[in-house]
Design a protein around this motif. Structure first.
Motif, short mmCIF file in Angstrom:
data_model
loop_
_atom_site.label_atom_id
_atom_site.label_comp_id
_atom_site.label_asym_id
_atom_site.label_seq_id
_atom_site.Cartn_x
_atom_site.Cartn_y
_atom_site.Cartn_z
N ASN A 16 1.09 -1.38 -0.23
CA ASN A 16 -0.18 -0.19 0.13
C ASN A 16 1.00 1.53 0.29
OD1 ASN A 16 -3.27 -0.55 0.28
ND2 ASN A 16 -2.22 -1.94 1.59
N ALA A 17 2.25 1.28 -0.36
CA ALA A 17 3.28 1.85 -0.65
C ALA A 17 3.12 3.81 0.97
CB ALA A 17 2.79 2.93 -1.28
N GLN A 44 6.38 9.44 -5.86
CA GLN A 44 4.63 9.55 -6.31
C GLN A 44 3.36 8.45 -7.23
OE1 GLN A 44 3.09 12.62 -5.40
NE2 GLN A 44 1.14 13.04 -6.23
N LEU A 45 2.47 8.00 -6.37
CA LEU A 45 2.00 6.53 -6.61
C LEU A 45 0.72 6.80 -6.52
CD1 LEU A 45 4.29 3.48 -4.80
CD2 LEU A 45 4.36 4.84 -7.52
N GLU A 97 -1.02 2.71 -10.25
CA GLU A 97 -0.13 2.55 -9.92
C GLU A 97 0.53 1.46 -9.06
OE1 GLU A 97 1.99 6.12 -12.04
OE2 GLU A 97 1.39 6.42 -9.44
N ILE A 98 -0.18 1.51 -7.35
CA ILE A 98 -0.35 0.90 -6.46
C ILE A 98 -1.16 -0.61 -6.76
CG2 ILE A 98 -0.60 0.51 -4.35
CD1 ILE A 98 -0.31 3.51 -3.93
N ALA A 118 1.81 -6.88 -10.23
CA ALA A 118 3.16 -8.18 -9.75
C ALA A 118 3.15 -8.87 -9.02
CB ALA A 118 4.45 -6.68 -10.17
N LEU A 119 3.34 -8.44 -7.96
CA LEU A 119 3.61 -9.64 -6.85
C LEU A 119 2.88 -10.65 -7.04
CD1 LEU A 119 4.03 -6.31 -3.48
CD2 LEU A 119 5.44 -7.37 -5.17
N LEU A 120 1.74 -10.35 -6.95
CA LEU A 120 0.43 -11.20 -6.82
C LEU A 120 0.66 -12.56 -8.10
CD1 LEU A 120 -0.60 -9.63 -4.87
CD2 LEU A 120 -2.54 -10.73 -5.81
#
Length: 368
Positions: free
Chosen positions: A16-17, A66-67, A71-72, A78-80
């Motif tokens: 979640n940045a 800056q996301l 973008e998040i 990509a992670l999943l």
């Protein structure tokens, strides 16, 4: 859909940045897709932390790159999906910082960095073999055997054991084995990231667009299969080899000369957009374009890195934003350098220091 999922559409995210390390047990990633599961074993010990490197990249404040929500979501996809993240954008906007942001929030330990130059090859990222060092070590070992045999050849008697006589050479062989091949093999950042771990390693492949034209294509097989071979170890008579890895002071045991991951690493690839990548490479990555942070974000970044907000921070940020909006090429490092100077003694942005500030915030595209 449950009521909770309706009220929290982002519940599926694992990242979640927040820039905060996990307060309790680190979050676990969902199971990978069937086509992204790997069988590497046994798992290596968890990697060490490198908080100093993280502080250099992230600072102490809560400012993040800056996301926005989209973008998040791309990062989480990509992670999943266990796919590399290909980040593009102008220099100095925090592309490489994202790898450290992910590692800190998910509690994944030290980030492995592979910095690309025009001469970089795939093997550089996987492993190095010190053939000259091994040859010298074997020569020294053989010289030691000859020195040990000399007294026996001069008339020394062999020792007796219940099984029969033992020569001096045999004694030396029992005490000192020849140097093993694994002692001269060191896994690179990519090679270390593909070792089997219970949780994924974070790998930063920085500035891939500076590479030789063949490197992106060479990466395809490794990124798709999550494995590679070390030919020198495949040909070695020993079944296993203890090799050095990219984490300082750590080793790993490689069986049969082959390395395969257990959890596919989180691969963050950065590019300054200096060239296009092949379609076959791009389809294996999820794209993310990063933009220059907003004025408020820049102020927070300055405060986070300097641990305070200098008096001239707003003036410097406004000047930096004006130059970026005018089409110049600028880096966040330039802004941080200028802000740091304002904290030293009586340095004044509007006084004699103006010319120096102008130099620090110069347009990088103009070559001087």
């Amino acid at each position: 859909m449950s009521a909770q999922e309706q009220t929290d559409p982002h519940r599926w995210r694992v990242f979640n940045a927040t820039k905060r390390a996990p307060g309790g047990p680190p979050p676990q990633l969902p199971e990978p897709p069937p086509w992204r599961r790997f069988r590497g074993s046994p798992d290596q010990p968890p990697p060490p932390d490198d908080e100093e490197a993280a502080l250099r990249r992230l600072g102490l404040g809560d400012a993040t790159p800056q996301l926005d929500a989209d973008e998040i979501d791309t990062i989480n996809a990509a992670l999943l999906l266990r796919r590399p993240l290909l980040i593009t954008g102008p220099p100095g906007v925090g592309k490489s910082t994202l790898a450290y942001l992910i590692s800190r929030e998910l509690g994944l330990g030290r980030v492995l960095e592979w910095n690309i130059v025009s001469r970089t090859t795939l093997r550089d990222g996987l492993y190095t073999h010190d053939a000259i060092g091994r040859a010298q070590s074997i020569a020294a070992w053989q010289a030691g055997l000859r020195d040990a045999e000399a007294p026996a050849n001069a008339g020394g008697a062999a020792d007796e054991t219940p099984q029969g006589p033992v020569s001096v050479k045999d004694e030396v062989l029992n005490r000192q084995r020849p140097p093993s091949l694994g002692e001269f093999v060191t896994l690179g950042a990519l090679g270390t990231a593909l070792l089997p771990y219970d949780r994924p390693r974070v790998l930063l492949i920085d500035e891939l667009d500076k590479s030789d034209i063949d490197l992106p294509n060479d990466l395809l097989h490794v990124l798709e299969n999550g494995s590679y071979e070390i030919p020198e170890l495949v040909r070695d008579a020993a079944d296993t080899a203890r090799v050095h890895i990219s984490d300082p002071g750590r080793h790993a045991v490689v069986s049969g000369g082959r390395v395969e991951c257990h959890e596919f690493p989180i691969v963050v690839i950065t590019s300054n957009g200096e060239r296009e990548f092949p379609a076959a490479f791009r389809r294996r990555c999820l794209p993310l374009e990063m933009r220059t942070p907003s004025r408020e974000q820049l102020l927070a970044i300055v405060e986070g890195h300097l641990r305070a907000r200098p008096q001239a921070a707003e003036e410097l940020v406004d000047l930096f934003v004006q130059r970026v909006q005018a089409g110049g090429t600028h880096s966040l490092d330039q802004l941080l350098n200028a802000a740091q100077l304002t904290t030293v003694g009586a340095f004044q942005v509007d006084g004699d220091g103006r010319k120096l500030v102008e130099m620090l915030l110069r347009d990088l595209a103009k070559g001087r």
